[in-house]
Motif scaffolding. Structure first.
Motif, mmCIF file in Angstrom:
data_model
loop_
_atom_site.group_PDB
_atom_site.id
_atom_site.type_symbol
_atom_site.label_atom_id
_atom_site.label_comp_id
_atom_site.label_asym_id
_atom_site.label_seq_id
_atom_site.Cartn_x
_atom_site.Cartn_y
_atom_site.Cartn_z
ATOM 1 N N MET A 65 5.836 33.961 5.704
ATOM 2 C CA MET A 65 5.360 35.022 4.844
ATOM 3 C C MET A 65 4.233 35.802 5.514
ATOM 4 O O MET A 65 4.188 37.019 5.434
ATOM 5 N N ALA A 91 4.078 39.684 6.344
ATOM 6 C CA ALA A 91 2.988 40.531 5.842
ATOM 7 C C ALA A 91 2.370 41.323 6.989
ATOM 8 O O ALA A 91 2.125 42.527 6.870
ATOM 9 N N LEU A 95 7.119 42.583 3.934
ATOM 10 C CA LEU A 95 7.227 41.957 2.617
ATOM 11 C C LEU A 95 7.858 42.950 1.639
ATOM 12 O O LEU A 95 7.617 44.152 1.737
ATOM 13 N N THR A 114 7.274 44.605 -0.901
ATOM 14 C CA THR A 114 6.352 45.203 -1.872
ATOM 15 C C THR A 114 7.071 46.358 -2.552
ATOM 16 O O THR A 114 8.122 46.817 -2.082
ATOM 17 N N ALA A 121 1.575 46.067 1.362
ATOM 18 C CA ALA A 121 1.002 44.784 1.800
ATOM 19 C C ALA A 121 -0.478 44.945 2.126
ATOM 20 O O ALA A 121 -1.296 44.097 1.768
ATOM 21 N N PHE A 123 -3.311 42.655 -0.013
ATOM 22 C CA PHE A 123 -4.073 41.597 0.659
ATOM 23 C C PHE A 123 -5.454 41.998 1.149
ATOM 24 O O PHE A 123 -6.268 41.130 1.462
ATOM 25 N N TRP A 137 -1.150 33.628 0.920
ATOM 26 C CA TRP A 137 -0.095 33.005 0.113
ATOM 27 C C TRP A 137 -0.477 33.006 -1.377
ATOM 28 O O TRP A 137 0.332 33.348 -2.246
ATOM 29 N N LYS A 159 -0.357 36.451 -2.892
ATOM 30 C CA LYS A 159 1.057 36.823 -3.086
ATOM 31 C C LYS A 159 1.633 36.122 -4.311
ATOM 32 O O LYS A 159 2.359 36.724 -5.108
ATOM 33 N N ARG A 173 0.423 37.787 -7.407
ATOM 34 C CA ARG A 173 1.154 39.058 -7.560
ATOM 35 C C ARG A 173 2.541 38.791 -8.129
ATOM 36 O O ARG A 173 2.988 39.454 -9.058
ATOM 37 N N ASP A 174 3.236 37.795 -7.593
ATOM 38 C CA ASP A 174 4.573 37.460 -8.083
ATOM 39 C C ASP A 174 4.520 36.964 -9.533
ATOM 40 O O ASP A 174 5.382 37.317 -10.337
#
Ligand SMILES: [Zn+2]
Length: 152
Positions: free
Chosen positions: A1, A5, A10, A12, A38, A42, A97, A100, A103-104
């Motif tokens: 990942m 990124a 990714l 996005t 991304a 981040f 991680w 992310k 976000r998910d």
């Protein structure tokens, strides 16, 4: 990942839209303040900068200035604290991680991002990651939560 990124690979919202996926709302799932790339998720997003501030305080690091993901991945090159310090800062991947995952969770589970919980997730995952390595068997959770520096 992290590799994806760093190379802006990714999925996005902005990257999906570039590939003709119908994305009605391209705003960041964490902050709704900017289009979701991304680099934004981040490094520029206020959720990410707040998480990074929490990690900086915990690790005793100076402020991390990184406006792109690829610069975040190079933070360990400038870490102090010798080999151990560099290894801890390798945990930047764990931070990415956890951001992310937040976000998910926001997109797929409707959970609002909680900065304190993201920082706590980073600490616990990094603890488990290091504890599973023979060189770090003696780390203690109680001390670890106060500061990662007690190991140095
Ligand atoms: Zn954002």
């Amino acid at each position: 990942m992290a590799w994806r990124a760093k190379r802006n690979r990714l999925p996005t919202k902005l990257e999906l839209a570039k590939r003709n996926v119908d994305i009605p709302n391209k705003m960041c799932a964490l902050s709704e303040s900017c289009e979701e790339s991304a680099d934004h998720i981040f490094s520029a997003c206020f959720v990410a900068t707040s998480v990074w501030e929490g990690i900086e305080r915990w690790c005793g690091l100076e402020t991390i200035y990184a406006f792109e993901v690829r610069y975040l991945m190079e933070v360990f090159n400038f870490a102090t604290g010798g080999k151990m310090g560099k290894r801890i800062v390798h945990g930047v991947i764990v931070v990415v991680w956890c951001i992310k995952k937040a976000r998910d969770d926001s997109i797929f589970n409707g959970k609002k991002a909680n900065i304190g919980k993201i920082v706590a997730s980073v600490k616990s995952l990094l603890f488990l990651w290091l504890k599973s390595r023979s060189r770090f068997k003696k780390i203690v959770w109680k001390n670890w939560c106060k500061s990662s520096l007690y190991m140095l």
